[in-house]
Design a protein around this motif. Structure first.
Motif, PDB file in Angstrom:
ATOM      1  N   VAL A 142      41.064  22.175  35.754  1.00  0.00           N
ATOM      2  CA  VAL A 142      42.178  22.893  37.013  1.00  0.00           C
ATOM      3  C   VAL A 142      42.868  23.387  36.805  1.00  0.00           C
ATOM      4  CG1 VAL A 142      43.895  22.123  39.181  1.00  0.00           C
ATOM      5  CG2 VAL A 142      41.432  21.113  38.403  1.00  0.00           C
ATOM      6  N   ARG A 143      44.061  23.938  35.523  1.00  0.00           N
ATOM      7  CA  ARG A 143      45.178  25.099  34.840  1.00  0.00           C
ATOM      8  C   ARG A 143      44.317  25.770  35.239  1.00  0.00           C
ATOM      9  NH1 ARG A 143      49.931  24.109  33.109  1.00  0.00           N
ATOM     10  NH2 ARG A 143      50.144  23.110  35.278  1.00  0.00           N
ATOM     11  N   LEU A 144      42.921  25.623  34.365  1.00  0.00           N
ATOM     12  CA  LEU A 144      41.848  27.090  34.184  1.00  0.00           C
ATOM     13  C   LEU A 144      42.077  28.025  35.622  1.00  0.00           C
ATOM     14  CD1 LEU A 144      40.300  26.042  31.308  1.00  0.00           C
ATOM     15  CD2 LEU A 144      41.962  27.485  31.217  1.00  0.00           C
ATOM     16  N   VAL A 145      41.361  27.178  36.495  1.00  0.00           N
ATOM     17  CA  VAL A 145      40.385  27.809  37.621  1.00  0.00           C
ATOM     18  C   VAL A 145      42.208  28.214  38.593  1.00  0.00           C
ATOM     19  CG1 VAL A 145      39.891  26.667  39.642  1.00  0.00           C
ATOM     20  CG2 VAL A 145      38.723  25.942  37.743  1.00  0.00           C
ATOM     21  N   SER A 146      42.991  27.641  38.301  1.00  0.00           N
ATOM     22  CA  SER A 146      44.268  28.157  38.726  1.00  0.00           C
ATOM     23  C   SER A 146      45.122  29.233  37.887  1.00  0.00           C
ATOM     24  CB  SER A 146      45.461  27.215  38.735  1.00  0.00           C
ATOM     25  OG  SER A 146      46.578  27.759  39.260  1.00  0.00           O
ATOM     26  N   VAL A 147      45.038  29.820  36.993  1.00  0.00           N
ATOM     27  CA  VAL A 147      44.929  30.809  36.357  1.00  0.00           C
ATOM     28  C   VAL A 147      44.199  32.290  36.533  1.00  0.00           C
ATOM     29  CG1 VAL A 147      45.079  31.782  33.900  1.00  0.00           C
ATOM     30  CG2 VAL A 147      45.838  30.000  34.065  1.00  0.00           C
ATOM     31  N   ILE A 148      42.251  31.686  36.944  1.00  0.00           N
ATOM     32  CA  ILE A 148      42.182  32.353  37.393  1.00  0.00           C
ATOM     33  C   ILE A 148      42.048  33.315  38.952  1.00  0.00           C
ATOM     34  CG2 ILE A 148      39.443  32.462  37.850  1.00  0.00           C
ATOM     35  CD1 ILE A 148      39.094  30.645  35.326  1.00  0.00           C
ATOM     36  N   ALA A 149      42.112  31.954  39.906  1.00  0.00           N
ATOM     37  CA  ALA A 149      41.956  32.481  41.406  1.00  0.00           C
ATOM     38  C   ALA A 149      43.412  33.828  41.406  1.00  0.00           C
ATOM     39  CB  ALA A 149      42.942  31.219  41.566  1.00  0.00           C
ATOM     40  N   ASP A 150      44.948  33.171  40.387  1.00  0.00           N
ATOM     41  CA  ASP A 150      46.178  33.981  40.289  1.00  0.00           C
ATOM     42  C   ASP A 150      45.597  35.314  39.506  1.00  0.00           C
ATOM     43  OD1 ASP A 150      49.146  34.078  40.819  1.00  0.00           O
ATOM     44  OD2 ASP A 150      49.213  33.775  39.020  1.00  0.00           O
ATOM     45  N   ASP A 151      45.812  35.088  38.975  1.00  0.00           N
ATOM     46  CA  ASP A 151      44.192  36.597  38.563  1.00  0.00           C
ATOM     47  C   ASP A 151      44.351  37.195  39.085  1.00  0.00           C
ATOM     48  OD1 ASP A 151      45.823  35.723  35.877  1.00  0.00           O
ATOM     49  OD2 ASP A 151      44.592  35.496  34.262  1.00  0.00           O
ATOM     50  N   LEU A 152      43.176  36.626  39.172  1.00  0.00           N
ATOM     51  CA  LEU A 152      41.743  37.553  40.679  1.00  0.00           C
ATOM     52  C   LEU A 152      43.067  38.510  41.524  1.00  0.00           C
ATOM     53  CD1 LEU A 152      38.424  35.958  40.464  1.00  0.00           C
ATOM     54  CD2 LEU A 152      39.577  37.998  39.357  1.00  0.00           C
ATOM     55  N   GLN A 153      43.402  37.800  42.175  1.00  0.00           N
ATOM     56  CA  GLN A 153      44.456  38.257  43.198  1.00  0.00           C
ATOM     57  C   GLN A 153      45.325  39.444  42.623  1.00  0.00           C
ATOM     58  OE1 GLN A 153      46.809  34.384  44.817  1.00  0.00           O
ATOM     59  NE2 GLN A 153      45.716  34.234  46.345  1.00  0.00           N
ATOM     60  N   HIS A 154      46.226  39.208  41.710  1.00  0.00           N
ATOM     61  CA  HIS A 154      46.878  39.733  41.185  1.00  0.00           C
ATOM     62  C   HIS A 154      46.096  41.240  40.946  1.00  0.00           C
ATOM     63  CE1 HIS A 154      50.493  37.717  42.563  1.00  0.00           C
ATOM     64  NE2 HIS A 154      50.642  37.425  40.959  1.00  0.00           N
ATOM     65  N   ALA A 155      44.712  40.904  40.255  1.00  0.00           N
ATOM     66  CA  ALA A 155      44.209  42.692  39.815  1.00  0.00           C
ATOM     67  C   ALA A 155      43.388  43.108  41.312  1.00  0.00           C
ATOM     68  CB  ALA A 155      43.484  42.211  38.555  1.00  0.00           C
ATOM     69  N   GLY A 156      43.276  42.087  41.942  1.00  0.00           N
ATOM     70  CA  GLY A 156      42.404  42.709  43.477  1.00  0.00           C
ATOM     71  C   GLY A 156      43.627  43.267  43.962  1.00  0.00           C
ATOM     72  N   GLN A 157      45.378  42.897  44.375  1.00  0.00           N
ATOM     73  CA  GLN A 157      46.131  43.662  44.854  1.00  0.00           C
ATOM     74  C   GLN A 157      46.780  45.398  43.577  1.00  0.00           C
ATOM     75  OE1 GLN A 157      49.167  40.250  44.521  1.00  0.00           O
ATOM     76  NE2 GLN A 157      49.031  39.382  46.055  1.00  0.00           N
ATOM     77  N   ALA A 158      46.262  44.557  42.255  1.00  0.00           N
ATOM     78  CA  ALA A 158      46.634  45.721  41.752  1.00  0.00           C
ATOM     79  C   ALA A 158      45.355  47.095  42.190  1.00  0.00           C
ATOM     80  CB  ALA A 158      46.445  45.696  40.265  1.00  0.00           C
ATOM     81  N   THR A 159      44.167  46.544  41.900  1.00  0.00           N
ATOM     82  CA  THR A 159      43.040  48.270  42.244  1.00  0.00           C
ATOM     83  C   THR A 159      43.232  48.386  43.940  1.00  0.00           C
ATOM     84  OG1 THR A 159      42.273  46.275  40.869  1.00  0.00           O
ATOM     85  CG2 THR A 159      40.669  47.672  42.669  1.00  0.00           C
ATOM     86  N   PHE A 160      44.069  47.417  44.935  1.00  0.00           N
ATOM     87  CA  PHE A 160      43.992  47.780  46.089  1.00  0.00           C
ATOM     88  C   PHE A 160      45.587  49.217  46.005  1.00  0.00           C
ATOM     89  CE2 PHE A 160      46.485  47.942  50.231  1.00  0.00           C
ATOM     90  CZ  PHE A 160      45.966  47.901  51.321  1.00  0.00           C
ATOM     91  N   ILE A 161      46.247  48.798  45.703  1.00  0.00           N
ATOM     92  CA  ILE A 161      47.396  50.196  45.195  1.00  0.00           C
ATOM     93  C   ILE A 161      46.371  50.891  44.839  1.00  0.00           C
ATOM     94  CG2 ILE A 161      49.517  50.660  44.350  1.00  0.00           C
ATOM     95  CD1 ILE A 161      50.112  47.604  44.361  1.00  0.00           C
ATOM     96  N   ARG A 162      45.780  51.054  43.660  1.00  0.00           N
ATOM     97  CA  ARG A 162      45.153  52.067  43.114  1.00  0.00           C
ATOM     98  C   ARG A 162      44.141  53.151  44.108  1.00  0.00           C
ATOM     99  NH1 ARG A 162      43.198  53.853  37.631  1.00  0.00           N
ATOM    100  NH2 ARG A 162      41.821  55.046  37.687  1.00  0.00           N
ATOM    101  N   GLY A 163      43.184  52.412  45.159  1.00  0.00           N
ATOM    102  CA  GLY A 163      43.160  52.928  45.899  1.00  0.00           C
ATOM    103  C   GLY A 163      43.641  53.565  47.155  1.00  0.00           C
ATOM    104  N   ILE A 164      45.198  52.845  46.861  1.00  0.00           N
ATOM    105  CA  ILE A 164      45.962  53.888  48.736  1.00  0.00           C
ATOM    106  C   ILE A 164      46.751  55.211  47.206  1.00  0.00           C
ATOM    107  CG2 ILE A 164      47.996  53.378  49.405  1.00  0.00           C
ATOM    108  CD1 ILE A 164      47.175  51.306  49.466  1.00  0.00           C
ATOM    109  N   LEU A 165      47.038  54.671  46.179  1.00  0.00           N
ATOM    110  CA  LEU A 165      46.831  56.181  45.392  1.00  0.00           C
ATOM    111  C   LEU A 165      46.452  57.098  45.287  1.00  0.00           C
ATOM    112  CD1 LEU A 165      49.924  54.237  43.383  1.00  0.00           C
ATOM    113  CD2 LEU A 165      50.515  56.183  44.833  1.00  0.00           C
ATOM    114  N   THR A 166      45.383  56.860  44.944  1.00  0.00           N
ATOM    115  CA  THR A 166      44.334  57.758  44.035  1.00  0.00           C
ATOM    116  C   THR A 166      43.490  58.281  45.628  1.00  0.00           C
ATOM    117  OG1 THR A 166      42.403  56.386  43.654  1.00  0.00           O
ATOM    118  CG2 THR A 166      44.202  57.433  41.916  1.00  0.00           C
TER     119      THR A 166
END
Length: 179
Positions: A142-166
């Motif tokens: 459960v801890r590992l899946v929680s880390v994966i879920a959190d990481d994917l959300q934040h990585a997706g947010q970073a990619t979204f911001i990059r898309g706006i900037l570029t």
């Protein structure tokens, strides 16, 4: 495919999204915030990596790479050594600034340690209780899946911001021209 292979695939995907979000951006783009209370790409990638680093270190009863392998010193940020970003205020988010190579270097080091840890896991290991502060207690799986879920959300947010900037304005094809 066993559980370790599946978890490794998920962490590999996170690494890919992190690089997609960060590679080739200058520090000004990495620290750009869409509004004064928003997170930057730099903060999102630093935070998701810190959280992964801390949780995996805890699962291994080891020190994080941030504090134990010199990453805190390399980043040279005006923050507490144990900070992970949880609960950061907008002013604290603004303190996180680093070049792309440093952000991805730290993430790659944490990723490599994560993959080594996962390779040694057996499916039964995932049932081990790692946190009794919750009801029900948290297992390693459960801890590992929680880390994966959190990481994917934040990585997706970073990619979204990059898309706006570029994103190129209508009629223009050079994304760098929008910076």
């Amino acid at each position: 495919m066993n559980s370790a292979d599946l978890l490794t695939d998920a962490f590999d995907r996170i690494r890919g999204v992190v690089h997609e979000a960060v590679d080739g951006l200058d520090e000004q783009s990495l620290t750009h915030r869409l509004d004064p209370a928003a997170n930057s790409i730099a903060w999102l990638v630093w935070h998701l990596t810190r959280v992964q680093d801390e949780h995996l270190a805890e699962l291994q009863s080891a020190e994080s790479l941030w504090t134990g392998r010199g990453w805190f010193e390399r980043f040279d940020l005006p923050i507490d050594r144990d900070a992970t970003g949880y609960g950061d205020t907008p002013a604290e988010v603004a303190l996180i600034s680093a070049p792309a190579e440093l952000l991805t270097g730290y993430h790659d080091a944490v990723h490599a340690r994560t993959v080594r840890f996962l390779a040694a896991l057996d499916d039964r290991d995932l049932d081990a209780i790692v946190d009794t502060n919750w009801d029900p207690p948290v297992t390693m799986g459960v801890r590992l899946v929680s880390v994966i879920a959190d990481d994917l959300q934040h990585a997706g947010q970073a990619t979204f911001i990059r898309g706006i900037l570029t994103r190129a304005p209508a009629g223009r094809t050079d994304p760098a021209a929008t910076r």
